[in-house]
Design a protein around this motif. Structure first.
Motif, mmCIF file in Angstrom:
data_model
loop_
_atom_site.group_PDB
_atom_site.id
_atom_site.type_symbol
_atom_site.label_atom_id
_atom_site.label_comp_id
_atom_site.label_asym_id
_atom_site.label_seq_id
_atom_site.Cartn_x
_atom_site.Cartn_y
_atom_site.Cartn_z
ATOM 1 N N GLU A 53 0.849 -1.202 0.000
ATOM 2 C CA GLU A 53 0.000 0.000 0.000
ATOM 3 C C GLU A 53 0.877 1.241 0.000
ATOM 4 O OE1 GLU A 53 -3.178 0.771 -0.199
ATOM 5 O OE2 GLU A 53 -3.730 -1.328 -0.502
ATOM 6 N N ALA A 54 0.517 2.209 -0.829
ATOM 7 C CA ALA A 54 1.264 3.466 -0.795
ATOM 8 C C ALA A 54 1.008 4.151 0.541
ATOM 9 C CB ALA A 54 0.815 4.359 -1.945
ATOM 10 N N GLU A 93 -3.533 7.316 -5.069
ATOM 11 C CA GLU A 93 -4.095 6.270 -5.932
ATOM 12 C C GLU A 93 -3.171 5.919 -7.095
ATOM 13 O OE1 GLU A 93 -7.755 7.309 -7.769
ATOM 14 O OE2 GLU A 93 -7.902 5.376 -8.790
ATOM 15 N N THR A 106 -0.326 3.824 -5.889
ATOM 16 C CA THR A 106 -0.811 2.468 -5.617
ATOM 17 C C THR A 106 -0.887 1.663 -6.910
ATOM 18 O OG1 THR A 106 -2.091 3.262 -3.744
ATOM 19 C CG2 THR A 106 -2.735 1.142 -4.668
ATOM 20 N N GLN A 156 0.940 -1.755 -8.123
ATOM 21 C CA GLN A 156 0.152 -2.913 -8.574
ATOM 22 C C GLN A 156 0.724 -3.469 -9.871
ATOM 23 O OE1 GLN A 156 -3.811 -1.326 -8.727
ATOM 24 N NE2 GLN A 156 -4.364 -2.191 -6.729
#
Ligand SMILES: [Zn+2]
Length: 242
Positions: A3-4, A9, A12, A16
């Motif tokens: 998770e950042a 977002e 993140t 991913q």
């Protein structure tokens, strides 16, 4: 996946890609590095966020050389000093020519076999060609003159806009043929040009069929939008281009 820490977002999503996607496709990317890229298609598409070339064509890494700009326009090929010229509508051509450079590189160095021009429904560039842009957007105003010849002398109804979007695609195909290296490759039968109009709400590309002079849904078209600019051999062996 990590998770950042700041919950951003975008960050993140970058993690991913690295953690979830890349491990399954690592070999392909490394092959593309070892062997270099050899894309067969130059895709010139509008910058619109709803146009997703990889989804539409099912292409993966290494398959599309992509140029995107406002409207999917092709600037006129410029002989001599680009900074000293104006286009047909009087807009100065001074500046750096990213789209022109990409076309030159794709045709001369990558030797692509297809060039796709992909416009789309509800295109803001085409709408702005009727309605104008903010005064401060000087480059945009000049850029939109590249669609001026496609604009119809009518109110911008949905039908008129759709027609203009399609006319603009054909206009860019015609301009492409003014690039000496494009014309040469087309006439040698090494390159074909394709005009597409993507209807976002239908999820369907309409391809320009030069013989019929119209755009046909890909579901019923007999070819992927091959324009009149592909050399074909008549039964008597004569090579025709136009
Ligand atoms: Zn657009």
């Amino acid at each position: 996946m990590t998770e950042a820490k700041d919950g951003d977002e975008l960050l993140t999503r970058l993690r991913q890609f690295h953690d979830n996607y890349f491990p399954h496709h690592q070999q392909r990317f490394q092959d593309l590095v070892a062997q270099g890229q050899h894309p067969k298609t130059l895709f010139i598409g509008c910058s619109d966020s709803r146009l997703v070339p990889y989804l539409l064509t099912g292409a993966g890494p290494g398959e599309l050389f992509i140029v995107r700009n406002v409207g999917a326009f092709v600037p006129p090929y410029i002989m001599g000093d680009p900074g000293a010229r104006t286009n047909g509508a009087g807009a100065p051509l001074a500046g750096l020519h990213g789209t022109m450079a990409a076309i030159e590189f794709a045709v001369l160095s990558l030797k692509v076999e297809r060039i796709v021009i992909c416009g789309h429904s509800h295109c803001g560039a085409i709408r702005a060609s009727y309605e104008g842009v903010p005064e401060e957007a000087r480059a945009l105003k000049a850029w939109l003159t590249l669609a001026q010849e496609a604009v119809l002398p009518v109110q911008p109804t949905p039908e008129a806009l759709r027609r203009t979007e399609q006319r603009a695609v054909v206009l860019q195909l015609e301009r492409l043929m003014d690039y000496p290296m494009v014309r040469r490759a087309v006439e040698a039968g090494q390159l074909s040009l394709h005009g597409w109009h993507y209807v976002i709400e239908d999820g369907e590309i309409h391809v320009f069929d030069a013989q019929q002079g119209d755009f046909l849904p890909a579901s019923v078209a007999s070819n992927p939008g091959t324009g009149p600019w592909r050399a074909w051999v008549e039964h008597d062996g004569q090579i025709l281009v136009d």
